[in-house]
Design a protein around this motif. Sequence first.
Motif, PDB file in Angstrom:
ATOM      1  N   GLU B  15     -66.691  -1.307 -70.856  1.00  0.00           N
ATOM      2  CA  GLU B  15     -68.011  -1.909 -71.048  1.00  0.00           C
ATOM      3  C   GLU B  15     -69.058  -0.820 -71.269  1.00  0.00           C
ATOM      4  O   GLU B  15     -69.072   0.203 -70.572  1.00  0.00           O
ATOM      5  CB  GLU B  15     -68.378  -2.749 -69.823  1.00  0.00           C
ATOM      6  N   GLY B  16     -69.901  -1.035 -72.268  1.00  0.00           N
ATOM      7  CA  GLY B  16     -70.954  -0.075 -72.576  1.00  0.00           C
ATOM      8  C   GLY B  16     -70.581   0.947 -73.629  1.00  0.00           C
ATOM      9  O   GLY B  16     -71.453   1.632 -74.173  1.00  0.00           O
ATOM     10  N   ALA B  17     -69.316   1.053 -73.955  1.00  0.00           N
ATOM     11  CA  ALA B  17     -68.853   2.029 -74.954  1.00  0.00           C
ATOM     12  C   ALA B  17     -69.035   1.462 -76.362  1.00  0.00           C
ATOM     13  O   ALA B  17     -69.381   0.298 -76.555  1.00  0.00           O
ATOM     14  CB  ALA B  17     -67.393   2.375 -74.701  1.00  0.00           C
ATOM     15  N   ILE B  18     -68.792   2.326 -77.344  1.00  0.00           N
ATOM     16  CA  ILE B  18     -68.803   1.895 -78.745  1.00  0.00           C
ATOM     17  C   ILE B  18     -67.381   1.533 -79.162  1.00  0.00           C
ATOM     18  O   ILE B  18     -66.451   2.330 -78.992  1.00  0.00           O
ATOM     19  CB  ILE B  18     -69.331   3.007 -79.667  1.00  0.00           C
ATOM     20  N   GLY B  59     -78.461  -5.845 -84.899  1.00  0.00           N
ATOM     21  CA  GLY B  59     -78.364  -5.826 -83.451  1.00  0.00           C
ATOM     22  C   GLY B  59     -77.409  -4.744 -82.983  1.00  0.00           C
ATOM     23  O   GLY B  59     -77.522  -3.588 -83.386  1.00  0.00           O
ATOM     24  N   ARG B  60     -76.427  -5.129 -82.186  1.00  0.00           N
ATOM     25  CA  ARG B  60     -75.458  -4.144 -81.684  1.00  0.00           C
ATOM     26  C   ARG B  60     -74.339  -3.860 -82.688  1.00  0.00           C
ATOM     27  O   ARG B  60     -73.483  -3.012 -82.444  1.00  0.00           O
ATOM     28  CB  ARG B  60     -74.844  -4.656 -80.381  1.00  0.00           C
ATOM     29  N   PHE B  61     -74.334  -4.558 -83.801  1.00  0.00           N
ATOM     30  CA  PHE B  61     -73.272  -4.420 -84.791  1.00  0.00           C
ATOM     31  C   PHE B  61     -73.734  -3.573 -85.982  1.00  0.00           C
ATOM     32  O   PHE B  61     -74.855  -3.739 -86.473  1.00  0.00           O
ATOM     33  CB  PHE B  61     -72.841  -5.794 -85.310  1.00  0.00           C
ATOM     34  N   THR B  62     -72.848  -2.698 -86.436  1.00  0.00           N
ATOM     35  CA  THR B  62     -73.077  -1.931 -87.664  1.00  0.00           C
ATOM     36  C   THR B  62     -71.830  -2.020 -88.526  1.00  0.00           C
ATOM     37  O   THR B  62     -70.737  -1.688 -88.061  1.00  0.00           O
ATOM     38  CB  THR B  62     -73.389  -0.457 -87.366  1.00  0.00           C
ATOM     39  N   ALA B  63     -72.003  -2.466 -89.758  1.00  0.00           N
ATOM     40  CA  ALA B  63     -70.907  -2.449 -90.719  1.00  0.00           C
ATOM     41  C   ALA B  63     -71.064  -1.226 -91.607  1.00  0.00           C
ATOM     42  O   ALA B  63     -72.178  -0.869 -91.989  1.00  0.00           O
ATOM     43  CB  ALA B  63     -70.907  -3.721 -91.561  1.00  0.00           C
ATOM     44  N   LEU B  75     -68.764  -1.253 -86.166  1.00  0.00           N
ATOM     45  CA  LEU B  75     -69.053  -0.604 -84.892  1.00  0.00           C
ATOM     46  C   LEU B  75     -69.795  -1.580 -84.006  1.00  0.00           C
ATOM     47  O   LEU B  75     -70.732  -2.249 -84.448  1.00  0.00           O
ATOM     48  CB  LEU B  75     -69.914   0.647 -85.107  1.00  0.00           C
ATOM     49  N   ILE B  76     -69.366  -1.671 -82.766  1.00  0.00           N
ATOM     50  CA  ILE B  76     -70.055  -2.511 -81.783  1.00  0.00           C
ATOM     51  C   ILE B  76     -70.560  -1.579 -80.696  1.00  0.00           C
ATOM     52  O   ILE B  76     -69.772  -0.963 -79.959  1.00  0.00           O
ATOM     53  CB  ILE B  76     -69.121  -3.578 -81.191  1.00  0.00           C
ATOM     54  N   ARG B  77     -71.893  -1.462 -80.616  1.00  0.00           N
ATOM     55  CA  ARG B  77     -72.490  -0.595 -79.592  1.00  0.00           C
ATOM     56  C   ARG B  77     -72.662  -1.365 -78.303  1.00  0.00           C
ATOM     57  O   ARG B  77     -72.778  -2.595 -78.301  1.00  0.00           O
ATOM     58  CB  ARG B  77     -73.849  -0.081 -80.074  1.00  0.00           C
ATOM     59  N   ASP B  78     -72.663  -0.614 -77.185  1.00  0.00           N
ATOM     60  CA  ASP B  78     -72.869  -1.233 -75.873  1.00  0.00           C
ATOM     61  C   ASP B  78     -71.940  -2.437 -75.718  1.00  0.00           C
ATOM     62  O   ASP B  78     -72.390  -3.565 -75.444  1.00  0.00           O
ATOM     63  CB  ASP B  78     -74.333  -1.649 -75.708  1.00  0.00           C
ATOM     64  N   ARG B 108     -57.380  -7.016 -82.316  1.00  0.00           N
ATOM     65  CA  ARG B 108     -57.786  -7.598 -81.029  1.00  0.00           C
ATOM     66  C   ARG B 108     -58.530  -6.546 -80.215  1.00  0.00           C
ATOM     67  O   ARG B 108     -58.030  -5.442 -79.999  1.00  0.00           O
ATOM     68  CB  ARG B 108     -56.565  -8.096 -80.272  1.00  0.00           C
ATOM     69  N   LEU B 109     -59.736  -6.891 -79.806  1.00  0.00           N
ATOM     70  CA  LEU B 109     -60.587  -6.007 -79.002  1.00  0.00           C
ATOM     71  C   LEU B 109     -60.649  -6.531 -77.578  1.00  0.00           C
ATOM     72  O   LEU B 109     -60.898  -7.718 -77.364  1.00  0.00           O
ATOM     73  CB  LEU B 109     -61.997  -5.935 -79.587  1.00  0.00           C
ATOM     74  N   ALA B 110     -60.424  -5.633 -76.628  1.00  0.00           N
ATOM     75  CA  ALA B 110     -60.550  -5.987 -75.209  1.00  0.00           C
ATOM     76  C   ALA B 110     -61.571  -5.052 -74.589  1.00  0.00           C
ATOM     77  O   ALA B 110     -61.380  -3.829 -74.605  1.00  0.00           O
ATOM     78  CB  ALA B 110     -59.206  -5.866 -74.516  1.00  0.00           C
TER      79      ALA B 110
END
Lengths: 114, 113
Positions: B15-18, B59-63, B75-78, B108-110
């Motif tokens: 949690e909190g990572a990229i 937002g927290r997403f960057t393509a 990329l998903i920040r935080d 799959r992202l956990a």
Amino acid sequence: DAGVIQSPRHEVTEMGQEVTLRCKPISGHNSLFWYRQTMMRGLELLIYFNNNVPIDDSGMPEDRFSAKMPNASFSTLKIQPSEPRDSAVYFCASSWSRALYEQYFGPGTRLTVT
Amino acid sequence: QKEVEQNSGPLSVPEGAIASLNCTYSDRGSQSFFWYRQYSGKSPELIMFIYSNGDKEDGRFTAQLNKASQYVSLLIRDSQPSDSATYLCAVNQFSGGYNKLIFGAGTRLAVHP
């Protein structure tokens, strides 16, 4: 907006039986897509309608599969006869043709053929 | 070679990572690229699209898109536990006179607390 509506949500049937899946797209959308999702093959496009006309059915696996869109608010996907390898989740999605790729998916029908 | 390739994962991040999700595609003619998120047992939902080389932030997403390398990333920040899902990369393909979306198998992202 109710979103894309699919029925039934779950279907269990025996091999050889006819299965009919139903879809109601979002009102105002004029493109409709049927997809199949399995663990092995991922999400595959089966057929795509634009203004109720089938545009691309190259993904339909074989003659056992057929799809219709009699009007702008209803589509069916029929499998006759069904086989165990047809077991999958079938999704219907719709979009506005000017934003063809911004597709909104229905909740899916989980089909199990025994 | 698959038309759209993704690492199946799972990609596990705290949690909190990229979280960095990657996708490669084979059709050099593709012009439109999409990321869909699919929670377990649910349907895919569109979260990002990108048409031009470079970065697009929401937002927290960057393509990120690099057409020369035929590479798209998300990329998903935080990262939050609620981001745990399968992320599907989709690419347009013009074939037989028609456009359609080709989906990758998904990563799959956990996100763990």
